[in-house]
Design a protein around this motif. Structure first.
Motif, PDB file in Angstrom:
ATOM      1  N   GLN A 155       0.826  -1.211   0.000  1.00  0.00           N
ATOM      2  CA  GLN A 155       0.000   0.000   0.000  1.00  0.00           C
ATOM      3  C   GLN A 155       0.864   1.267   0.000  1.00  0.00           C
ATOM      4  OE1 GLN A 155      -1.497   1.077   3.746  1.00  0.00           O
ATOM      5  NE2 GLN A 155      -3.188   2.319   2.983  1.00  0.00           N
ATOM      6  N   VAL A 156       1.780   1.351   0.957  1.00  0.00           N
ATOM      7  CA  VAL A 156       2.610   2.555   1.032  1.00  0.00           C
ATOM      8  C   VAL A 156       3.610   2.584  -0.108  1.00  0.00           C
ATOM      9  CG1 VAL A 156       2.305   2.915   3.504  1.00  0.00           C
ATOM     10  CG2 VAL A 156       4.135   1.406   2.710  1.00  0.00           C
ATOM     11  N   GLY A 157       4.029   1.398  -0.587  1.00  0.00           N
ATOM     12  CA  GLY A 157       4.942   1.350  -1.727  1.00  0.00           C
ATOM     13  C   GLY A 157       4.299   1.911  -2.990  1.00  0.00           C
ATOM     14  N   ILE A 158       3.025   1.584  -3.200  1.00  0.00           N
ATOM     15  CA  ILE A 158       2.298   2.114  -4.367  1.00  0.00           C
ATOM     16  C   ILE A 158       2.135   3.618  -4.252  1.00  0.00           C
ATOM     17  CG2 ILE A 158       0.038   2.148  -5.505  1.00  0.00           C
ATOM     18  CD1 ILE A 158      -0.141  -0.865  -4.866  1.00  0.00           C
ATOM     19  N   ARG A 159       1.818   4.085  -3.051  1.00  0.00           N
ATOM     20  CA  ARG A 159       1.700   5.534  -2.854  1.00  0.00           C
ATOM     21  C   ARG A 159       3.006   6.242  -3.208  1.00  0.00           C
ATOM     22  NH1 ARG A 159      -1.371   5.761   3.002  1.00  0.00           N
ATOM     23  NH2 ARG A 159      -3.514   5.536   2.232  1.00  0.00           N
ATOM     24  N   LEU A 160       4.119   5.689  -2.742  1.00  0.00           N
ATOM     25  CA  LEU A 160       5.410   6.286  -3.050  1.00  0.00           C
ATOM     26  C   LEU A 160       5.708   6.235  -4.539  1.00  0.00           C
ATOM     27  CD1 LEU A 160       7.688   4.950  -0.165  1.00  0.00           C
ATOM     28  CD2 LEU A 160       7.068   7.331  -0.596  1.00  0.00           C
ATOM     29  N   ALA A 161       5.419   5.108  -5.176  1.00  0.00           N
ATOM     30  CA  ALA A 161       5.709   4.939  -6.600  1.00  0.00           C
ATOM     31  C   ALA A 161       4.923   5.927  -7.456  1.00  0.00           C
ATOM     32  CB  ALA A 161       5.390   3.504  -7.035  1.00  0.00           C
ATOM     33  N   VAL A 162       3.740   6.311  -6.980  1.00  0.00           N
ATOM     34  CA  VAL A 162       2.912   7.262  -7.732  1.00  0.00           C
ATOM     35  C   VAL A 162       3.295   8.705  -7.410  1.00  0.00           C
ATOM     36  CG1 VAL A 162       0.569   8.137  -8.066  1.00  0.00           C
ATOM     37  CG2 VAL A 162       0.978   5.671  -7.956  1.00  0.00           C
ATOM     38  N   MET A 163       3.421   9.009  -6.110  1.00  0.00           N
ATOM     39  CA  MET A 163       3.544  10.406  -5.692  1.00  0.00           C
ATOM     40  C   MET A 163       4.967  10.957  -5.782  1.00  0.00           C
ATOM     41  SD  MET A 163       0.722  10.784  -2.658  1.00  0.00           S
ATOM     42  CE  MET A 163       0.732  12.568  -2.900  1.00  0.00           C
ATOM     43  N   LEU A 164       5.957  10.112  -5.559  1.00  0.00           N
ATOM     44  CA  LEU A 164       7.334  10.625  -5.579  1.00  0.00           C
ATOM     45  C   LEU A 164       7.729  11.162  -6.958  1.00  0.00           C
ATOM     46  CD1 LEU A 164       9.834  11.136  -3.928  1.00  0.00           C
ATOM     47  CD2 LEU A 164      10.613   8.798  -4.421  1.00  0.00           C
ATOM     48  N   PRO A 165       7.469  10.437  -8.064  1.00  0.00           N
ATOM     49  CA  PRO A 165       7.795  11.016  -9.386  1.00  0.00           C
ATOM     50  C   PRO A 165       7.022  12.308  -9.656  1.00  0.00           C
ATOM     51  CG  PRO A 165       7.431   8.659  -9.559  1.00  0.00           C
ATOM     52  CD  PRO A 165       6.980   9.056  -8.191  1.00  0.00           C
ATOM     53  N   LEU A 166       5.757  12.369  -9.217  1.00  0.00           N
ATOM     54  CA  LEU A 166       4.970  13.595  -9.415  1.00  0.00           C
ATOM     55  C   LEU A 166       5.561  14.744  -8.616  1.00  0.00           C
ATOM     56  CD1 LEU A 166       1.335  12.130  -9.251  1.00  0.00           C
ATOM     57  CD2 LEU A 166       2.611  12.826 -11.293  1.00  0.00           C
ATOM     58  N   ALA A 181      -7.127  10.155  -4.292  1.00  0.00           N
ATOM     59  CA  ALA A 181      -7.415   8.794  -4.746  1.00  0.00           C
ATOM     60  C   ALA A 181      -6.698   7.739  -3.911  1.00  0.00           C
ATOM     61  CB  ALA A 181      -7.025   8.637  -6.211  1.00  0.00           C
ATOM     62  N   LEU A 182      -5.480   8.051  -3.463  1.00  0.00           N
ATOM     63  CA  LEU A 182      -4.698   7.096  -2.684  1.00  0.00           C
ATOM     64  C   LEU A 182      -4.885   7.283  -1.191  1.00  0.00           C
ATOM     65  CD1 LEU A 182      -1.377   7.153  -4.752  1.00  0.00           C
ATOM     66  CD2 LEU A 182      -3.182   5.416  -4.782  1.00  0.00           C
ATOM     67  N   GLY A 183      -5.888   8.065  -0.812  1.00  0.00           N
ATOM     68  CA  GLY A 183      -6.193   8.272   0.590  1.00  0.00           C
ATOM     69  C   GLY A 183      -7.167   7.233   1.103  1.00  0.00           C
ATOM     70  N   LEU A 184      -8.318   7.691   1.605  1.00  0.00           N
ATOM     71  CA  LEU A 184      -9.283   6.786   2.215  1.00  0.00           C
ATOM     72  C   LEU A 184      -9.808   5.712   1.262  1.00  0.00           C
ATOM     73  CD1 LEU A 184     -10.758   6.153   4.817  1.00  0.00           C
ATOM     74  CD2 LEU A 184     -12.570   7.715   4.110  1.00  0.00           C
ATOM     75  N   PRO A 185     -10.146   6.027  -0.013  1.00  0.00           N
ATOM     76  CA  PRO A 185     -10.622   4.952  -0.907  1.00  0.00           C
ATOM     77  C   PRO A 185      -9.590   3.830  -1.062  1.00  0.00           C
ATOM     78  CG  PRO A 185     -11.086   7.097  -1.862  1.00  0.00           C
ATOM     79  CD  PRO A 185     -10.199   7.343  -0.679  1.00  0.00           C
ATOM     80  N   PHE A 186      -8.326   4.198  -1.219  1.00  0.00           N
ATOM     81  CA  PHE A 186      -7.278   3.198  -1.379  1.00  0.00           C
ATOM     82  C   PHE A 186      -7.052   2.430  -0.082  1.00  0.00           C
ATOM     83  CE2 PHE A 186      -2.622   2.137  -2.041  1.00  0.00           C
ATOM     84  CZ  PHE A 186      -2.865   1.162  -2.997  1.00  0.00           C
ATOM     85  N   ALA A 188      -9.398   1.764   2.120  1.00  0.00           N
ATOM     86  CA  ALA A 188     -10.519   0.817   2.212  1.00  0.00           C
ATOM     87  C   ALA A 188     -10.237  -0.418   1.357  1.00  0.00           C
ATOM     88  CB  ALA A 188     -11.816   1.492   1.764  1.00  0.00           C
ATOM     89  N   LEU A 189      -9.681  -0.210   0.170  1.00  0.00           N
ATOM     90  CA  LEU A 189      -9.322  -1.336  -0.698  1.00  0.00           C
ATOM     91  C   LEU A 189      -8.236  -2.192  -0.045  1.00  0.00           C
ATOM     92  CD1 LEU A 189      -9.545  -2.783  -3.434  1.00  0.00           C
ATOM     93  CD2 LEU A 189      -7.832  -1.170  -4.337  1.00  0.00           C
ATOM     94  N   THR A 190      -7.296  -1.541   0.639  1.00  0.00           N
ATOM     95  CA  THR A 190      -6.233  -2.270   1.329  1.00  0.00           C
ATOM     96  C   THR A 190      -6.796  -3.134   2.447  1.00  0.00           C
ATOM     97  OG1 THR A 190      -4.658  -0.475   0.840  1.00  0.00           O
ATOM     98  CG2 THR A 190      -4.053  -2.027   2.585  1.00  0.00           C
TER      99      THR A 190
END
Length: 241
Positions: A155-166, A181-186, A188-190
């Motif tokens: 979960q946190v790895g995906i957040r980093l992979a998306v947000m760090l390049p941005l 998008a990677l906050g509460l909805p993500f 809940a999915l986790t």
């Protein structure tokens, strides 16, 4: 003719409304920041003021409604720290820097506990159930706790992979969308993925034994301690002499 209308259970409806409320409490300030920054010719000061004001308004509304404000307080503190960081550097993308650092810290923690074979959720499970390291002797439980730790590491790895390049490319608007998008909805999915992994990692008997403890673990609550032996005896019907 019998009424065939099916109404959703009240508990399910209440849970959905609760998730929506949490999304508003935590996500509204970030939505406000992203929209205002995009449509105000990148006015960082104005966007920060609107974001903090949105968090304050949500808090006031929850107080008037006499509803819990823990999520509001957490969101307000997060927005406040982010706003302070960006105001000090003058760079809009630094609004998202504290969150990126926090995710990197969690990822490191998960990774270290997995590498050392003391997965974080195993340590938490032992602490909550007060069985400490007994889970390491249970093959099924050990496997399940390791896998659920992997889920949250992902979960946190995906957040980093998306947000760090941005962040590195100064893509502020895209960062705002990703933050929401990677906050509460993500999250809940986790939680859903964690439960699916846990359930698939254990037999029926083992699942029945530990599922309540997992529920408390993922919610961050404490299980009800077992009744003392004296109380159990008092509840038993008196035996005939």
């Amino acid at each position: 003719m019998a009424d065939t209308d099916v109404k959703p259970p009240k508990s399910t409806t209440k849970q959905v409304l609760g998730w929506v409320g949490m999304l508003v409490d935590i996500g509204l300030p970030w939505i406000a920041f992203t929209v205002v920054y995009a449509f105000s010719d990148h006015d960082l000061k104005l966007a920060l003021i609107v974001a903090i004001s949105a968090a304050a308004v949500v808090g006031i509304i929850r107080l008037i409604q006499r509803k819990p404000i823990a999520n509001v307080i957490g969101g307000f503190i997060g927005v406040g720290i982010s706003a302070f960081t960006a105001s000090r550097t003058g760079q809009a993308e630094d609004v998202f820097l504290p969150g990126i650092i926090l995710n990197a810290s969690f990822f490191t923690l998960y990774a270290v506990t997995l590498i050392t074979r003391y997965p974080l959720f195993g340590l938490l499970y032992g602490a909550i159930t007060q069985t400490w390291l007994a889970w390491r002797q249970d093959v099924e439980l050990n496997r399940a706790l390791t896998r659920v730790t992997m889920v949250f590491a992902a979960q946190v790895g995906i957040r980093l992979a998306v947000m760090l390049p941005l962040y590195l490319t100064n893509s502020v608007s895209a960062l705002g969308v990703a933050k929401i998008a990677l906050g509460l909805p993500f999250y809940a999915l986790t939680l859903w993925a964690a439960y699916a992994v846990l359930r698939g990692s254990m037999s029926e008997d083992k699942w029945d034994e530990v599922k309540e403890n997992f529920t408390h673990l993922l919610k961050g609550t404490q299980p009800t301690p077992p009744a003392p032996a004296e109380d159990k005896k008092a509840d038993e019907p008196a035996r005939e002499n």
